[in-house]
Scaffold this active site. Structure first.
Site, PDB file in Angstrom:
ATOM      1  N   ASP A  46      78.702  58.295   3.087  1.00  0.00           N
ATOM      2  CA  ASP A  46      79.759  59.233   3.460  1.00  0.00           C
ATOM      3  C   ASP A  46      80.944  59.114   2.499  1.00  0.00           C
ATOM      4  OD1 ASP A  46      80.997  61.165   4.938  1.00  0.00           O
ATOM      5  OD2 ASP A  46      81.464  59.885   6.650  1.00  0.00           O
ATOM      6  N   LEU A  95      60.557  47.411  -3.972  1.00  0.00           N
ATOM      7  CA  LEU A  95      61.412  48.049  -2.967  1.00  0.00           C
ATOM      8  C   LEU A  95      60.808  49.350  -2.438  1.00  0.00           C
ATOM      9  CD1 LEU A  95      64.335  48.320  -1.660  1.00  0.00           C
ATOM     10  CD2 LEU A  95      64.872  49.755  -3.640  1.00  0.00           C
ATOM     11  N   HIS A 129      79.369  64.941  -4.815  1.00  0.00           N
ATOM     12  CA  HIS A 129      77.941  64.710  -4.555  1.00  0.00           C
ATOM     13  C   HIS A 129      77.239  64.206  -5.832  1.00  0.00           C
ATOM     14  CE1 HIS A 129      78.406  66.146  -0.569  1.00  0.00           C
ATOM     15  NE2 HIS A 129      78.537  67.426  -0.879  1.00  0.00           N
TER      16      HIS A 129
END
Ligand code: FPP
Length: 248
Positions: free
Chosen positions: A28, A139, A45
């Site tokens: 956020d 990962l 963004h």
């Protein structure tokens, strides 16, 4: 199904402490980051996408098994058409550019969320990435796309209900595992740490079932500024937490 039940065991890390097996992040603050610089939201963004690159590598280096990022929620469709289209464009660009490198770093891409509600080209890119990296053992990098926890649970409940209606499942046999094995996260380790950036203290419909016993960490850093050190700090905060899973 692999290791879904909450358990106190975390994988050991050199130098003591515990590394959370599964870290999820509500990324956020992109908009505020841009606003402070008098830039359009898309610039925030874009900077957020750079932070994604950094944090994925950092999580891999730190021995995290799964990193789930809330890239587009089922509620994000309420944003302006322009912003939704910018975010979709950015996700496509990211997938086009990053898959080869993720693959070379032994990272396995996965997705959670309802892909059926997304554009065909984004879905195709995501599926190509998932397919190209499916044999990687490092990962697990999980992108939450058109994801909402209530929607995820609703899909699981519908599946259970249809099996009950078909007579292949008895209501008395429905247990926690019946739900967990139908969630999008069924093949991932249990969620250990859920981080939200930018000072907001909400879960915003993210991994609600999985967060039942997760440690929560709210940091003031805006997502584009969240870097390797911020992740290291989050992991060391997690290392100090005493997890009891309802016991004493
Ligand atoms: C929240 O910031 C962020 C989002 C809704 C989208 C997250 C998207 C990215 C980090 C970029 C693309 C992702 C990938 C994986 C390449 P906000 O816009 O709500 O910020 P604000 O609360 O400050 O307005």
């Amino acid at each position: 199904m692999s290791g879904l039940s909450a358990s106190p065991a975390s994988s050991p890390v050199t130098g003591g402490g515990n590394v959370p097996r599964h870290v999820a992040i509500i990324m956020d603050g992109n908009g505020r980051w841009a606003k402070r610089r008098f830039l359009p939201r898309i610039a925030g963004h874009r900077a957020g996408a750079e932070a994604v690159r950094t944090v994925v590598r950092a999580a891999r280096d730190m021995g995290v098994q799964a990193l789930t990022l809330y890239a587009f929620s089922s509620e994000n469709w309420r944003r302006s058409t322009e912003e939704v289209s910018d975010l979709m464009g950015l996700l496509k660009l990211y997938l086009r550019r990053e898959i080869r490198e993720l693959n070379s770093e032994n990272v396995r891409l996965r997705t959670i969320g309802d892909l059926s509600g997304l554009g065909k080209d984004l879905v195709a890119l995501a599926q190509e990435g998932v397919e190209a990296t499916k044999n990687n053992t490092g990962l697990n990098f999980v992108l939450a796309l058109n994801y909402g926890a209530q929607d995820e649970m609703l899909r699981a409940v519908r599946d259970i209900a249809s099996q009950v209606a078909a007579g292949t499942l008895s209501p008395a046999d429905i247990d926690h595992a019946s739900i967990e094995t139908r969630l999008d996260t069924r093949d991932l380790p249990p969620l250990d740490l859920l981080i939200r950036t930018s000072g907001e203290r909400r879960l915003s419909n993210f991994l609600l079932w999985q967060a039942a016993y997760a440690e929560l960490l709210f940091v003031d850093t805006l997502w584009p500024d969240f870097d390797r050190k911020a992740l290291a700090d989050a992991l060391s905060d997690y290392g100090t937490r005493e997890r009891r899973f309802g016991g004493r």
